[in-house]
Design a protein around this motif. Sequence first.
Motif, PDB file in Angstrom:
ATOM      1  N   VAL A 313      12.243  16.024 -26.969  1.00  0.00           N
ATOM      2  CA  VAL A 313      11.402  17.060 -26.244  1.00  0.00           C
ATOM      3  C   VAL A 313      12.096  17.190 -25.061  1.00  0.00           C
ATOM      4  CG1 VAL A 313       9.312  16.069 -27.124  1.00  0.00           C
ATOM      5  CG2 VAL A 313      10.346  15.065 -25.117  1.00  0.00           C
ATOM      6  N   PRO A 314      11.875  18.404 -24.170  1.00  0.00           N
ATOM      7  CA  PRO A 314      12.508  18.867 -22.999  1.00  0.00           C
ATOM      8  C   PRO A 314      12.120  17.556 -22.168  1.00  0.00           C
ATOM      9  CG  PRO A 314      11.137  20.948 -23.735  1.00  0.00           C
ATOM     10  CD  PRO A 314      10.875  19.463 -24.826  1.00  0.00           C
ATOM     11  N   PRO A 315      13.053  17.244 -21.344  1.00  0.00           N
ATOM     12  CA  PRO A 315      13.033  16.227 -20.404  1.00  0.00           C
ATOM     13  C   PRO A 315      11.920  16.592 -19.407  1.00  0.00           C
ATOM     14  CG  PRO A 315      15.445  16.813 -20.409  1.00  0.00           C
ATOM     15  CD  PRO A 315      14.237  17.790 -20.975  1.00  0.00           C
ATOM     16  N   ARG A 316      11.355  15.455 -18.681  1.00  0.00           N
ATOM     17  CA  ARG A 316      10.286  15.535 -17.504  1.00  0.00           C
ATOM     18  C   ARG A 316       9.125  16.429 -17.903  1.00  0.00           C
ATOM     19  NH1 ARG A 316      15.381  16.614 -15.743  1.00  0.00           N
ATOM     20  NH2 ARG A 316      16.401  15.111 -14.487  1.00  0.00           N
ATOM     21  N   ASP A 317       8.781  16.451 -19.294  1.00  0.00           N
ATOM     22  CA  ASP A 317       7.527  17.416 -19.661  1.00  0.00           C
ATOM     23  C   ASP A 317       6.493  16.751 -20.157  1.00  0.00           C
ATOM     24  OD1 ASP A 317       5.988  19.347 -20.869  1.00  0.00           O
ATOM     25  OD2 ASP A 317       7.631  20.770 -21.287  1.00  0.00           O
ATOM     26  N   THR A 318       5.434  16.272 -19.419  1.00  0.00           N
ATOM     27  CA  THR A 318       4.360  15.688 -19.926  1.00  0.00           C
ATOM     28  C   THR A 318       3.774  16.061 -20.998  1.00  0.00           C
ATOM     29  OG1 THR A 318       4.066  14.919 -17.566  1.00  0.00           O
ATOM     30  CG2 THR A 318       2.252  14.783 -19.163  1.00  0.00           C
ATOM     31  N   ASP A 319       3.448  17.291 -20.989  1.00  0.00           N
ATOM     32  CA  ASP A 319       2.902  18.050 -22.274  1.00  0.00           C
ATOM     33  C   ASP A 319       3.655  18.003 -23.485  1.00  0.00           C
ATOM     34  OD1 ASP A 319       0.725  18.804 -20.422  1.00  0.00           O
ATOM     35  OD2 ASP A 319       1.575  20.813 -20.155  1.00  0.00           O
ATOM     36  N   ALA A 320       5.101  18.190 -23.399  1.00  0.00           N
ATOM     37  CA  ALA A 320       6.059  17.957 -24.426  1.00  0.00           C
ATOM     38  C   ALA A 320       5.729  16.751 -25.228  1.00  0.00           C
ATOM     39  CB  ALA A 320       7.221  18.367 -24.328  1.00  0.00           C
ATOM     40  N   VAL A 321       5.560  15.624 -24.273  1.00  0.00           N
ATOM     41  CA  VAL A 321       5.614  14.295 -24.789  1.00  0.00           C
ATOM     42  C   VAL A 321       4.087  14.095 -25.636  1.00  0.00           C
ATOM     43  CG1 VAL A 321       5.538  11.762 -24.098  1.00  0.00           C
ATOM     44  CG2 VAL A 321       6.858  13.340 -22.883  1.00  0.00           C
ATOM     45  N   ARG A 322       3.213  14.548 -25.054  1.00  0.00           N
ATOM     46  CA  ARG A 322       1.893  14.660 -25.718  1.00  0.00           C
ATOM     47  C   ARG A 322       1.963  15.113 -26.816  1.00  0.00           C
ATOM     48  NH1 ARG A 322      -1.611  18.345 -22.747  1.00  0.00           N
ATOM     49  NH2 ARG A 322      -0.512  19.676 -24.116  1.00  0.00           N
ATOM     50  N   ASP A 323       2.392  16.422 -26.852  1.00  0.00           N
ATOM     51  CA  ASP A 323       2.312  17.296 -28.149  1.00  0.00           C
ATOM     52  C   ASP A 323       3.176  16.582 -29.030  1.00  0.00           C
ATOM     53  OD1 ASP A 323       0.691  19.115 -26.793  1.00  0.00           O
ATOM     54  OD2 ASP A 323       2.034  20.711 -26.531  1.00  0.00           O
ATOM     55  N   ALA A 324       4.246  15.919 -28.881  1.00  0.00           N
ATOM     56  CA  ALA A 324       5.176  15.214 -29.897  1.00  0.00           C
ATOM     57  C   ALA A 324       4.195  14.184 -30.455  1.00  0.00           C
ATOM     58  CB  ALA A 324       6.210  14.888 -29.327  1.00  0.00           C
ATOM     59  N   VAL A 325       3.684  13.299 -29.702  1.00  0.00           N
ATOM     60  CA  VAL A 325       2.707  12.162 -30.071  1.00  0.00           C
ATOM     61  C   VAL A 325       1.514  12.859 -31.100  1.00  0.00           C
ATOM     62  CG1 VAL A 325       1.296  10.574 -29.616  1.00  0.00           C
ATOM     63  CG2 VAL A 325       3.360  10.951 -28.374  1.00  0.00           C
ATOM     64  N   LEU A 326       1.048  13.922 -30.762  1.00  0.00           N
ATOM     65  CA  LEU A 326      -0.152  14.531 -31.365  1.00  0.00           C
ATOM     66  C   LEU A 326       0.339  14.896 -32.734  1.00  0.00           C
ATOM     67  CD1 LEU A 326      -1.938  16.887 -28.925  1.00  0.00           C
ATOM     68  CD2 LEU A 326      -2.799  15.166 -30.527  1.00  0.00           C
ATOM     69  N   THR A 327       1.535  15.554 -32.979  1.00  0.00           N
ATOM     70  CA  THR A 327       2.275  15.718 -34.090  1.00  0.00           C
ATOM     71  C   THR A 327       2.555  14.559 -35.248  1.00  0.00           C
ATOM     72  OG1 THR A 327       3.450  17.796 -33.205  1.00  0.00           O
ATOM     73  CG2 THR A 327       4.339  16.748 -35.333  1.00  0.00           C
ATOM     74  N   LEU A 328       2.835  13.620 -34.678  1.00  0.00           N
ATOM     75  CA  LEU A 328       3.226  12.442 -35.482  1.00  0.00           C
ATOM     76  C   LEU A 328       1.811  11.493 -35.663  1.00  0.00           C
ATOM     77  CD1 LEU A 328       6.323  11.008 -33.336  1.00  0.00           C
ATOM     78  CD2 LEU A 328       6.345  12.124 -36.084  1.00  0.00           C
ATOM     79  N   ALA A 329       0.789  11.750 -34.673  1.00  0.00           N
ATOM     80  CA  ALA A 329      -0.621  11.188 -34.740  1.00  0.00           C
ATOM     81  C   ALA A 329      -1.116  11.808 -36.179  1.00  0.00           C
ATOM     82  CB  ALA A 329      -1.497  11.229 -33.755  1.00  0.00           C
ATOM     83  N   ALA A 330      -1.150  12.946 -36.300  1.00  0.00           N
ATOM     84  CA  ALA A 330      -1.946  13.805 -37.381  1.00  0.00           C
ATOM     85  C   ALA A 330      -1.088  13.802 -38.924  1.00  0.00           C
ATOM     86  CB  ALA A 330      -1.736  15.222 -36.943  1.00  0.00           C
ATOM     87  N   ASP A 331       0.060  12.931 -38.836  1.00  0.00           N
ATOM     88  CA  ASP A 331       0.703  13.040 -40.240  1.00  0.00           C
ATOM     89  C   ASP A 331       1.138  11.556 -40.353  1.00  0.00           C
ATOM     90  OD1 ASP A 331       2.196  13.367 -42.492  1.00  0.00           O
ATOM     91  OD2 ASP A 331       2.927  15.401 -41.735  1.00  0.00           O
ATOM     92  N   PRO A 332       0.606  10.616 -40.927  1.00  0.00           N
ATOM     93  CA  PRO A 332       1.177   9.187 -41.458  1.00  0.00           C
ATOM     94  C   PRO A 332       2.314   9.368 -42.409  1.00  0.00           C
ATOM     95  CG  PRO A 332      -1.394   9.132 -41.647  1.00  0.00           C
ATOM     96  CD  PRO A 332      -0.923  10.744 -41.398  1.00  0.00           C
ATOM     97  N   ALA A 333       2.177  10.529 -43.262  1.00  0.00           N
ATOM     98  CA  ALA A 333       3.488  10.622 -44.006  1.00  0.00           C
ATOM     99  C   ALA A 333       4.644  10.787 -43.361  1.00  0.00           C
ATOM    100  CB  ALA A 333       3.298  11.566 -45.099  1.00  0.00           C
ATOM    101  N   LEU A 334       4.584  11.705 -42.282  1.00  0.00           N
ATOM    102  CA  LEU A 334       5.790  12.012 -41.508  1.00  0.00           C
ATOM    103  C   LEU A 334       6.291  10.714 -40.644  1.00  0.00           C
ATOM    104  CD1 LEU A 334       7.352  14.542 -40.634  1.00  0.00           C
ATOM    105  CD2 LEU A 334       6.001  14.720 -38.615  1.00  0.00           C
ATOM    106  N   ARG A 335       5.222  10.142 -40.019  1.00  0.00           N
ATOM    107  CA  ARG A 335       5.762   8.852 -39.183  1.00  0.00           C
ATOM    108  C   ARG A 335       6.331   7.883 -40.289  1.00  0.00           C
ATOM    109  NH1 ARG A 335       0.184   8.923 -37.836  1.00  0.00           N
ATOM    110  NH2 ARG A 335      -0.141   7.049 -38.682  1.00  0.00           N
ATOM    111  N   ALA A 336       6.133   7.884 -41.510  1.00  0.00           N
ATOM    112  CA  ALA A 336       6.753   6.985 -42.428  1.00  0.00           C
ATOM    113  C   ALA A 336       8.028   7.294 -42.784  1.00  0.00           C
ATOM    114  CB  ALA A 336       5.948   6.634 -43.603  1.00  0.00           C
ATOM    115  N   ALA A 337       8.199   8.627 -42.647  1.00  0.00           N
ATOM    116  CA  ALA A 337       9.521   9.379 -43.285  1.00  0.00           C
ATOM    117  C   ALA A 337      10.452   9.051 -42.240  1.00  0.00           C
ATOM    118  CB  ALA A 337       9.122  10.781 -43.766  1.00  0.00           C
TER     119      ALA A 337
END
Length: 374
Positions: A313-337
């Motif tokens: 994610v872009p450095p120093r970007d709170t929203d980008a960190v949050r959105d990346a976590v949201l992406t992974l939180a929504a997809d257990p299969a993606l996290r496992a992969a």
Amino acid sequence: MRVVIVTESFPPDVNGVAHCALQTARHLVDRGHAPLVVAPATSAGNGPDALAPCPVVRVPSLPLPGYPQVRVALPSRRVASAITEHRADIVHLASPFILGVRGMAAASRLGIPAVAVYQTDLAGYARTYISAGEATAWRRIRSVHAAADLTLAPSSAALSDLETHGVPRVRLWARGVDTARFRPALRDETLRRELAPNGELIVGYVGRLAPEKQVELLAGVCALDGVRVVVVGDGPSETTLRAALPGAVFLGRRTGDDLARIFASLDVFAHTGPFETFCQTVQEAMASGVPVVAPAAGGPLDLVDHGRTGLLVPPRDTDAVRDAVLTLAADPALRAAYGAAGHGMVEGRTWAAVGDQLIGHYENVLSARKLVAA
């Protein structure tokens, strides 16, 4: 080979420089070489060195103002004496800035080749903690590294940075990871229930709690429903971070098997600091089979394969960190992969493998010195 490792930090300190110096000393002993470590004295005295793999010479030191966990070596003749008495074939300078400068000067006077290992963003560190300008810090870095026979950079970003600032004779030398200790099989459901009693997704940070790590960027993650942030580490920013990250669990400093169990029990590992020359904790998370969110800067660029082992994610970007976590939180299969792919990437990056590479660099330096002498 008889090797003197002059390091700015050594256990019981817990940081990347200390850990790498320890692993280097262990590997040299395992391969039949004779290392000696020179390091700043700790507040605990000499007792902790009983567990070191080789002799350790401690140099008088003082705590860094505002960050007492970091010790700064004082002027001492012990560095030159240690190198002379050990009859060193080569001097290894671990993240040289203060003690390492003296080690380089002593090696030069004695005609002993030196390998300087660049590991910390010392310019940023100096700017943050000792009010020195970045340009001034780079002049000091360039001076000591230019005097070395070889400088080893831990990542392609660090190598580029050194070359941009005029440091000659730079080669890449990455860091190893203890794949026997950090492994997915340590995932602990009992621990997970303790950390997230309502079954929340566990997002972890492991590292120093200090301004340059920018852990406050996890504030947006703390605000997500069904997510529990877990922070492992200590440092001068702990009080302010407890206020900035409501609902986060602070576990303090953890090491060894305890730390490995925590890593493996995470669902996502999030690193926030944009100044990492390598970022060992990212590699430990990958070895633990955990997907990673990290800034697209410095060491993580070499470690995280975006879209395969984690998300950059872009450095120093709170929203980008949050959105990346949201992406992974929504997809257990993606996290496992991502977790499985990350584990596969680092399986061969053992300390033994990178330690042998380091010995190869030593041998090349010694051979070049012999050619010059001939």
